[in-house]
Design a protein around this motif. Structure first.
Motif, PDB file in Angstrom:
ATOM      1  N   GLY A 172       3.913   2.470   0.521  1.00 46.59           N
ATOM      2  CA  GLY A 172       3.256   1.878  -0.637  1.00 46.59           C
ATOM      3  C   GLY A 172       1.962   2.631  -0.873  1.00 46.59           C
ATOM      4  O   GLY A 172       1.082   2.635  -0.022  1.00 46.59           O
ATOM      5  N   VAL A 173       1.837   3.288  -1.982  1.00 50.07           N
ATOM      6  CA  VAL A 173       0.698   4.159  -2.250  1.00 50.07           C
ATOM      7  C   VAL A 173      -0.619   3.393  -2.296  1.00 50.07           C
ATOM      8  O   VAL A 173      -1.612   3.809  -1.716  1.00 50.07           O
ATOM      9  CB  VAL A 173       0.909   4.942  -3.567  1.00 50.07           C
ATOM     10  N   GLY A 174      -0.634   2.260  -2.975  1.00 46.12           N
ATOM     11  CA  GLY A 174      -1.868   1.484  -3.072  1.00 46.12           C
ATOM     12  C   GLY A 174      -2.921   2.206  -3.887  1.00 46.12           C
ATOM     13  O   GLY A 174      -2.742   2.446  -5.068  1.00 46.12           O
ATOM     14  N   PRO A 195      -1.309  -0.170  -6.864  1.00 44.03           N
ATOM     15  CA  PRO A 195      -1.577  -1.272  -5.935  1.00 44.03           C
ATOM     16  C   PRO A 195      -0.406  -2.229  -5.742  1.00 44.03           C
ATOM     17  O   PRO A 195      -0.257  -2.828  -4.682  1.00 44.03           O
ATOM     18  CB  PRO A 195      -2.773  -1.986  -6.563  1.00 44.03           C
ATOM     19  N   VAL A 196       0.457  -2.366  -6.720  1.00 42.64           N
ATOM     20  CA  VAL A 196       1.595  -3.276  -6.605  1.00 42.64           C
ATOM     21  C   VAL A 196       2.592  -2.789  -5.550  1.00 42.64           C
ATOM     22  O   VAL A 196       3.299  -3.599  -4.937  1.00 42.64           O
ATOM     23  CB  VAL A 196       2.290  -3.450  -7.973  1.00 42.64           C
ATOM     24  N   THR A 197       2.622  -1.490  -5.300  1.00 44.10           N
ATOM     25  CA  THR A 197       3.588  -0.972  -4.330  1.00 44.10           C
ATOM     26  C   THR A 197       3.319  -1.491  -2.921  1.00 44.10           C
ATOM     27  O   THR A 197       4.246  -1.602  -2.125  1.00 44.10           O
ATOM     28  CB  THR A 197       3.612   0.563  -4.311  1.00 44.10           C
ATOM     29  N   VAL A 198       2.084  -1.834  -2.613  1.00 42.62           N
ATOM     30  CA  VAL A 198       1.767  -2.389  -1.299  1.00 42.62           C
ATOM     31  C   VAL A 198       2.449  -3.749  -1.141  1.00 42.62           C
ATOM     32  O   VAL A 198       3.072  -4.028  -0.111  1.00 42.62           O
ATOM     33  CB  VAL A 198       0.244  -2.494  -1.089  1.00 42.62           C
ATOM     34  N   LYS A 199       2.387  -4.579  -2.167  1.00 42.93           N
ATOM     35  CA  LYS A 199       3.070  -5.881  -2.130  1.00 42.93           C
ATOM     36  C   LYS A 199       4.582  -5.696  -2.079  1.00 42.93           C
ATOM     37  O   LYS A 199       5.290  -6.452  -1.414  1.00 42.93           O
ATOM     38  CB  LYS A 199       2.685  -6.720  -3.342  1.00 42.93           C
ATOM     39  N   ASP A 200       5.092  -4.696  -2.788  1.00 45.70           N
ATOM     40  CA  ASP A 200       6.529  -4.413  -2.768  1.00 45.70           C
ATOM     41  C   ASP A 200       6.992  -4.057  -1.360  1.00 45.70           C
ATOM     42  O   ASP A 200       8.034  -4.529  -0.898  1.00 45.70           O
ATOM     43  CB  ASP A 200       6.880  -3.272  -3.722  1.00 45.70           C
ATOM     44  N   VAL A 201       6.224  -3.231  -0.676  1.00 43.90           N
ATOM     45  CA  VAL A 201       6.567  -2.828   0.690  1.00 43.90           C
ATOM     46  C   VAL A 201       6.527  -4.028   1.629  1.00 43.90           C
ATOM     47  O   VAL A 201       7.411  -4.193   2.478  1.00 43.90           O
ATOM     48  CB  VAL A 201       5.626  -1.700   1.181  1.00 43.90           C
ATOM     49  N   GLN A 202       5.539  -4.884   1.476  1.00 42.45           N
ATOM     50  CA  GLN A 202       5.454  -6.083   2.311  1.00 42.45           C
ATOM     51  C   GLN A 202       6.665  -6.987   2.078  1.00 42.45           C
ATOM     52  O   GLN A 202       7.233  -7.530   3.032  1.00 42.45           O
ATOM     53  CB  GLN A 202       4.154  -6.826   2.043  1.00 42.45           C
ATOM     54  N   ALA A 203       7.071  -7.135   0.834  1.00 41.67           N
ATOM     55  CA  ALA A 203       8.235  -7.968   0.510  1.00 41.67           C
ATOM     56  C   ALA A 203       9.517  -7.344   1.058  1.00 41.67           C
ATOM     57  O   ALA A 203      10.380  -8.052   1.596  1.00 41.67           O
ATOM     58  CB  ALA A 203       8.345  -8.157  -1.003  1.00 41.67           C
ATOM     59  N   LEU A 204       9.638  -6.043   0.956  1.00 42.08           N
ATOM     60  CA  LEU A 204      10.814  -5.354   1.478  1.00 42.08           C
ATOM     61  C   LEU A 204      10.897  -5.489   2.995  1.00 42.08           C
ATOM     62  O   LEU A 204      11.971  -5.729   3.554  1.00 42.08           O
ATOM     63  CB  LEU A 204      10.793  -3.884   1.070  1.00 42.08           C
ATOM     64  N   LYS A 205       9.757  -5.384   3.674  1.00 39.73           N
ATOM     65  CA  LYS A 205       9.746  -5.561   5.133  1.00 39.73           C
ATOM     66  C   LYS A 205      10.193  -6.972   5.499  1.00 39.73           C
ATOM     67  O   LYS A 205      10.943  -7.158   6.458  1.00 39.73           O
ATOM     68  CB  LYS A 205       8.358  -5.287   5.706  1.00 39.73           C
TER      69      LYS A 205
END
Length: 55
Positions: free
Chosen positions: A14-16, A26-36
């Motif tokens: 997630g680039v952030g 910044p949304v990619t960080v939340k996406d990565v957390q959800a995927l994990k």
């Protein structure tokens, strides 16, 4: 028999925030957390939740 996918590995990125603000995502960080969360859920993918299997 284990209920975990012991041979599953994932590199989640997630680039952030970046030095060049227009390229920040910044949304990619939340996406990565959800995927994990999905990957480590024992009722879904059941990856082992450790730094060796998911980074």
């Amino acid at each position: 028999m284990s209920n975990h996918f012991a041979h599953g590995y994932a590199l989640l990125i997630g680039v952030g925030r970046t030095a060049e603000s227009r390229y920040s995502l910044p949304v990619t960080v939340k996406d990565v957390q959800a995927l994990k969360t999905v990957l480590t859920d024992p009722n879904l993918c059941a990856y082992l939740d450790d730094s060796e299997h998911i980074r």
